[in-house]
Write a protein that holds these residues in place. Structure first.
Motif, PDB file in Angstrom:
ATOM      1  N   PRO A  42       0.823  -1.209   0.000  1.00  0.00           N
ATOM      2  CA  PRO A  42       0.000   0.000   0.000  1.00  0.00           C
ATOM      3  C   PRO A  42       0.859   1.262   0.000  1.00  0.00           C
ATOM      4  N   SER A  43       0.328   2.325  -0.572  1.00  0.00           N
ATOM      5  CA  SER A  43       1.050   3.596  -0.622  1.00  0.00           C
ATOM      6  C   SER A  43       1.204   4.174   0.778  1.00  0.00           C
ATOM      7  N   THR A  44       2.428   4.578   1.103  1.00  0.00           N
ATOM      8  CA  THR A  44       2.656   5.249   2.391  1.00  0.00           C
ATOM      9  C   THR A  44       2.395   6.739   2.303  1.00  0.00           C
ATOM     10  N   ASP A  45       2.159   7.261   1.078  1.00  0.00           N
ATOM     11  CA  ASP A  45       1.875   8.682   0.902  1.00  0.00           C
ATOM     12  C   ASP A  45       0.389   8.892   0.627  1.00  0.00           C
ATOM     13  N   ALA A  46      -0.427   8.104   1.314  1.00  0.00           N
ATOM     14  CA  ALA A  46      -1.879   8.222   1.276  1.00  0.00           C
ATOM     15  C   ALA A  46      -2.375   7.859   2.676  1.00  0.00           C
ATOM     16  N   TRP A  47      -3.697   7.866   2.871  1.00  0.00           N
ATOM     17  CA  TRP A  47      -4.220   7.573   4.208  1.00  0.00           C
ATOM     18  C   TRP A  47      -3.927   6.137   4.633  1.00  0.00           C
ATOM     19  N   ASP A  48      -3.625   5.245   3.685  1.00  0.00           N
ATOM     20  CA  ASP A  48      -3.209   3.891   4.053  1.00  0.00           C
ATOM     21  C   ASP A  48      -1.942   3.903   4.898  1.00  0.00           C
ATOM     22  N   GLY A  49      -1.109   4.918   4.718  1.00  0.00           N
ATOM     23  CA  GLY A  49       0.101   5.025   5.513  1.00  0.00           C
ATOM     24  C   GLY A  49      -0.121   5.601   6.889  1.00  0.00           C
ATOM     25  N   PHE A  50      -1.365   6.022   7.193  1.00  0.00           N
ATOM     26  CA  PHE A  50      -1.695   6.655   8.468  1.00  0.00           C
ATOM     27  C   PHE A  50      -3.017   6.087   8.987  1.00  0.00           C
ATOM     28  N   PRO A  51      -3.071   4.787   9.227  1.00  0.00           N
ATOM     29  CA  PRO A  51      -4.346   4.153   9.589  1.00  0.00           C
ATOM     30  C   PRO A  51      -4.933   4.665  10.900  1.00  0.00           C
ATOM     31  N   GLU A  52      -4.072   5.036  11.867  1.00  0.00           N
ATOM     32  CA  GLU A  52      -4.604   5.547  13.139  1.00  0.00           C
ATOM     33  C   GLU A  52      -5.296   6.888  12.926  1.00  0.00           C
ATOM     34  N   SER A  53      -4.717   7.753  12.086  1.00  0.00           N
ATOM     35  CA  SER A  53      -5.354   9.046  11.794  1.00  0.00           C
ATOM     36  C   SER A  53      -6.690   8.835  11.092  1.00  0.00           C
ATOM     37  N   ARG A  54      -6.735   7.904  10.148  1.00  0.00           N
ATOM     38  CA  ARG A  54      -7.990   7.642   9.442  1.00  0.00           C
ATOM     39  C   ARG A  54      -9.037   7.069  10.397  1.00  0.00           C
ATOM     40  N   ALA A  55      -8.629   6.202  11.305  1.00  0.00           N
ATOM     41  CA  ALA A  55      -9.572   5.616  12.256  1.00  0.00           C
ATOM     42  C   ALA A  55     -10.187   6.681  13.158  1.00  0.00           C
ATOM     43  N   LYS A  56      -9.395   7.669  13.548  1.00  0.00           N
ATOM     44  CA  LYS A  56      -9.932   8.751  14.383  1.00  0.00           C
ATOM     45  C   LYS A  56     -10.967   9.569  13.627  1.00  0.00           C
ATOM     46  N   VAL A  57     -10.720   9.796  12.344  1.00  0.00           N
ATOM     47  CA  VAL A  57     -11.693  10.526  11.534  1.00  0.00           C
ATOM     48  C   VAL A  57     -12.996   9.740  11.452  1.00  0.00           C
ATOM     49  N   LEU A  58     -12.916   8.474  11.144  1.00  0.00           N
ATOM     50  CA  LEU A  58     -14.125   7.663  10.971  1.00  0.00           C
ATOM     51  C   LEU A  58     -14.886   7.481  12.274  1.00  0.00           C
ATOM     52  N   ALA A  59     -14.162   7.456  13.399  1.00  0.00           N
ATOM     53  CA  ALA A  59     -14.834   7.320  14.698  1.00  0.00           C
ATOM     54  C   ALA A  59     -15.686   8.530  15.031  1.00  0.00           C
ATOM     55  N   ALA A  60     -15.383   9.668  14.405  1.00  0.00           N
ATOM     56  CA  ALA A  60     -16.111  10.905  14.705  1.00  0.00           C
ATOM     57  C   ALA A  60     -17.306  11.132  13.782  1.00  0.00           C
ATOM     58  N   VAL A  61     -17.461  10.286  12.781  1.00  0.00           N
ATOM     59  CA  VAL A  61     -18.487  10.516  11.766  1.00  0.00           C
ATOM     60  C   VAL A  61     -19.865  10.165  12.303  1.00  0.00           C
ATOM     61  N   THR A  62     -20.789  11.096  12.149  1.00  0.00           N
ATOM     62  CA  THR A  62     -22.208  10.823  12.409  1.00  0.00           C
ATOM     63  C   THR A  62     -22.974  11.253  11.160  1.00  0.00           C
ATOM     64  N   GLY A  63     -23.676  10.336  10.549  1.00  0.00           N
ATOM     65  CA  GLY A  63     -24.384  10.677   9.317  1.00  0.00           C
ATOM     66  C   GLY A  63     -23.521  10.444   8.094  1.00  0.00           C
ATOM     67  N   ASP A  64     -23.916  11.056   7.001  1.00  0.00           N
ATOM     68  CA  ASP A  64     -23.314  10.781   5.706  1.00  0.00           C
ATOM     69  C   ASP A  64     -22.001  11.540   5.521  1.00  0.00           C
TER      70      ASP A  64
END
Length: 448
Positions: free
Chosen positions: A326-348
């Protein structure tokens, strides 16, 4: 004092619309590519007249005033206009020393309680030497309410000694890579002399988010990736950020060693647009930095808009590649940051992205992503069918250049993929390659 030559060679623009205001921009440059004097301008401040009207003929001028064009800021002009009507089309122009600029069109954002449908153009990655900006001319003709540019507005590269065939369609102003303020200024001037880019700026207000090439390929935070010192790279980054501000209609100037790009732009009850900086604050495995991460997660949790939209440069959804990691210069390289974003999502949640020079559409847990292709930047060799087979959550791939037309309303969020077949010659026709509607965090084709 000698009379100036025509100073509006780089066109006009507007941006950062709010319900009651907008930023108007131009830069005075009688000789845009002058080797020693920025824009070939005298080393003095000029007073520039600006006008804002309800009609293109300027028979109903609603506001006007004077603004300084200072040599320390490359004679750029940023006018912060307020007191306007929400969701209203206006026209603007500048004048100085007997010269009048082209006319630009702008539009304010809707009021907080508005349910009006929004039309957005989305573009990314416009490498000048890779071809003609025909995509931007077609986008201008769409007359969107606002245009999002998601990075790589300019490229810092010089000309390689032996360029690959088909990669060097138009000449730059210099064969050297940009490293200094003067070099970045000339690079922006080279781009903004382009009439198709000028047309897109004059057609609608822009909201922009840089990626890496506005500074250096694949830079992250204060890491240049080329072995140079952090202090030397900071000086270069500061120069690049200053040039970025000077050539775009931003609300804020660089302060110290930073220019705050992340910001929130609400469009009534329909959409909250959150522009995210995925470059400047990276440290280790943290993509956004603590302050921006907190800002973004708070905005996502508290938003009451119908659509929560993150606009940023890099591929957000997970990807597997057939023959490489996987690319390290995309959100795949920062899974913890992406998980924090998704944990905050309510709605669409909708994510708008660029960077990869191909068009993609996909789904992920909690939302969908639309990736715009490039304006001109050459696409990588990509086996789209293999990628779709390996990543069933990715629903669409197209390797042609193009842009997105997003239509967001209280009941629908639709995206059309607009493409051109070539950029090595001007005036390629545009077609709609695909269309999608968002339904329950899933994608539905609208063109089949």
């Amino acid at each position: 004092m000698a009379k100036l030559g025509f100073p509006f060679t780089l066109g006009v623009g507007s941006g950062e619309p709010s319900p009651d205001g907008v930023i108007l921009w131009t830069r005075l440059a009688v000789e845009p590519l002058h080797a020693s004097k920025p824009g070939g301008m005298p080393n003095q401040t000029f007073t520039v007249r600006w006008e804002l009207a309800e009609d293109e003929a300027f028979t109903r001028v609603v506001q006007s005033g004077n603004a300084p064009a200072q040599p320390d800021w490359a004679h750029s002009v940023h006018v912060r206009v307020s007191g306007l009507r929400a969701w209203t089309e206006y026209f603007y122009r500048f004048s100085v020393d007997g010269h009048t600029s082209p006319v630009g069109r702008t539009k304010t954002a809707p009021a907080a309680d508005s349910t009006e449908t929004i039309k957005i153009g989305v573009v990314s990655c416009q490498r000048y030497e890779h071809g003609f900006f025909t995509v931007l001319r077609h986008l201008a003709n769409e007359r969107p309410d606002v245009i999002f540019h998601l990075g790589d507005y300019v490229y810092e590269y010089g000309k390689p000694a032996n360029p690959q065939p088909g990669r060097y369609i138009r000449p730059l102003e210099s064969t050297e890579e940009c490293r200094t303020l003067a070099a970045y200024r000339r690079r922006y001037a080279r781009y903004q002399m382009d009439k198709d880019l000028q047309a897109a700026h004059a057609a609608a207000p822009w909201i922009t988010m840089p990626d890496d090439h506005e500074v250096r390929d694949n830079y992250a935070g204060l890491s240049p990736g080329d072995g140079s010192s952090a202090s030397a790279f900071l000086k270069r980054r500061n120069a690049a950020y200053k040039a970025y501000y000077e050539h775009l209609p931003l609300r804020v100037r660089p302060v110290g060693n930073n220019l705050q790009f992340y910001r929130w732009r609400p469009y009534g009850r329909v959409a909250d647009f959150m522009f995210v900086d995925a470059r400047q604050y990276r440290r280790g495995r943290d993509m956004l930095g603590a302050e921006q991460q907190e800002w973004l997660t708070t905005r996502l949790r508290t938003s009451t808009a119908r659509w929560k939209v993150i606009a940023q440069a890099l591929f957000f959804a997970p990807r597997k590649f057939p023959l490489e990691p996987p690319s390290t210069d995309a959100w795949d390289g920062f899974p913890e940051s992406r998980a924090k974003v998704l944990a905050a999502v309510t709605g669409d949640l909708v994510v708008l992205s660029g960077d990869v020079h191909n068009a993609w559409a996909g789904e992920f847990a909690g939302g969908v992503e639309f990736v715009t292709s490039s304006v001109t930047s050459r696409p990588p060799a990509t086996d789209g069918n293999a990628m779709l087979a390996l990543n069933p959550h990715l629903k669409y791939f197209d390797g042609r250049r193009g842009y997105l037309v997003v239509t967001a309303g209280m009941s629908d969020f639709t995206v059309d993929y607009r493409t051109v077949a070539f950029v090595d010659q001007p005036a390629a026709p545009v077609v709609t390659a695909a269309g999608f509607r968002v339904l329950g965090n899933k994608l539905q084709r609208t063109d089949l």
